[in-house]
Motif scaffolding. Structure first.
Motif, PDB file in Angstrom:
ATOM      1  N   ARG A   1       0.836  -1.217   0.000  1.00 14.54           N
ATOM      2  CA  ARG A   1       0.000   0.000   0.000  1.00 14.54           C
ATOM      3  C   ARG A   1       0.865   1.259   0.000  1.00 14.54           C
ATOM      4  O   ARG A   1       0.567   2.225  -0.691  1.00 14.54           O
ATOM      5  CB  ARG A   1      -0.931   0.011   1.206  1.00 14.54           C
ATOM      6  N   ALA A   2       1.945   1.240   0.784  1.00 12.31           N
ATOM      7  CA  ALA A   2       2.804   2.425   0.892  1.00 12.31           C
ATOM      8  C   ALA A   2       3.435   2.776  -0.443  1.00 12.31           C
ATOM      9  O   ALA A   2       3.408   3.935  -0.865  1.00 12.31           O
ATOM     10  CB  ALA A   2       3.882   2.190   1.950  1.00 12.31           C
ATOM     11  N   ILE A   3       4.012   1.778  -1.111  1.00 12.30           N
ATOM     12  CA  ILE A   3       4.730   2.132  -2.346  1.00 12.30           C
ATOM     13  C   ILE A   3       3.802   2.212  -3.558  1.00 12.30           C
ATOM     14  O   ILE A   3       4.150   2.846  -4.547  1.00 12.30           O
ATOM     15  CB  ILE A   3       5.964   1.245  -2.587  1.00 12.30           C
ATOM     16  N   ALA A   4       2.608   1.634  -3.451  1.00 11.67           N
ATOM     17  CA  ALA A   4       1.620   1.821  -4.526  1.00 11.67           C
ATOM     18  C   ALA A   4       1.198   3.282  -4.601  1.00 11.67           C
ATOM     19  O   ALA A   4       0.801   3.767  -5.663  1.00 11.67           O
ATOM     20  CB  ALA A   4       0.415   0.919  -4.303  1.00 11.67           C
ATOM     21  N   MET A   5       1.320   4.010  -3.484  1.00 14.90           N
ATOM     22  CA  MET A   5       1.000   5.440  -3.458  1.00 14.90           C
ATOM     23  C   MET A   5       1.864   6.218  -4.447  1.00 14.90           C
ATOM     24  O   MET A   5       1.480   7.286  -4.919  1.00 14.90           O
ATOM     25  CB  MET A   5       1.202   6.015  -2.044  1.00 14.90           C
TER      26      MET A   5
END
Length: 124
Positions: free
Chosen positions: A19-23
């Motif tokens: 979720r963090a790096i999909a941002m």
């Protein structure tokens, strides 16, 4: 958009990092151990970054990093660990691993580490 393979035996950590790096718009795939990650790399290829925990069952992150560096030399590798002794084991991998990020980390920390690793990745 860079493709990132996240490998961690803890589902909550895989999901948090994904979720963090999909941002940042990255295309994400996940695996729960090194053996599964190698299968994904072999089947899907063309990943820009391998982000792997060190301590995992079946195949740990160091064995995975060594195999991935051998088979996919353009792949940038970023290691994660929550254990000081694992960080010491990884220090011998400077030639193949971009960095080791220590858990626990913040969303900002992992996004920065991934951005830095991708900015310096090898290009064939």
């Amino acid at each position: 958009m860079p493709r990132v393979l996240i490998v961690d035996d803890e589902e909550s950590m895989r999901m948090l990092v994904a979720r963090a790096i999909a941002m940042d718009g990255h295309d994400i795939a996940t695996a729960e151990d090194g053996a599964e990650a190698l299968e994904i790399l072999s089947e899907q290829g063309a990943f820009d970054l391998l982000l792997t925990d060190i301590q995992m069952p079946v195949m740990d992150g160091i064995a995975l990093a060594l195999a991935a560096a051998r088979d996919f030399p353009e792949l940038t590798i970023l290691l994660m660990t929550g254990f000081a002794d694992q960080r010491e084991r990884a220090s011998g991998l400077n030639a193949i691993a971009h960095d080791v990020i220590t858990k626990p980390f913040t969303v900002a920390d992992i996004r920065t580490a991934v951005a830095d690793a991708l900015a310096t990745r090898k290009t064939g």
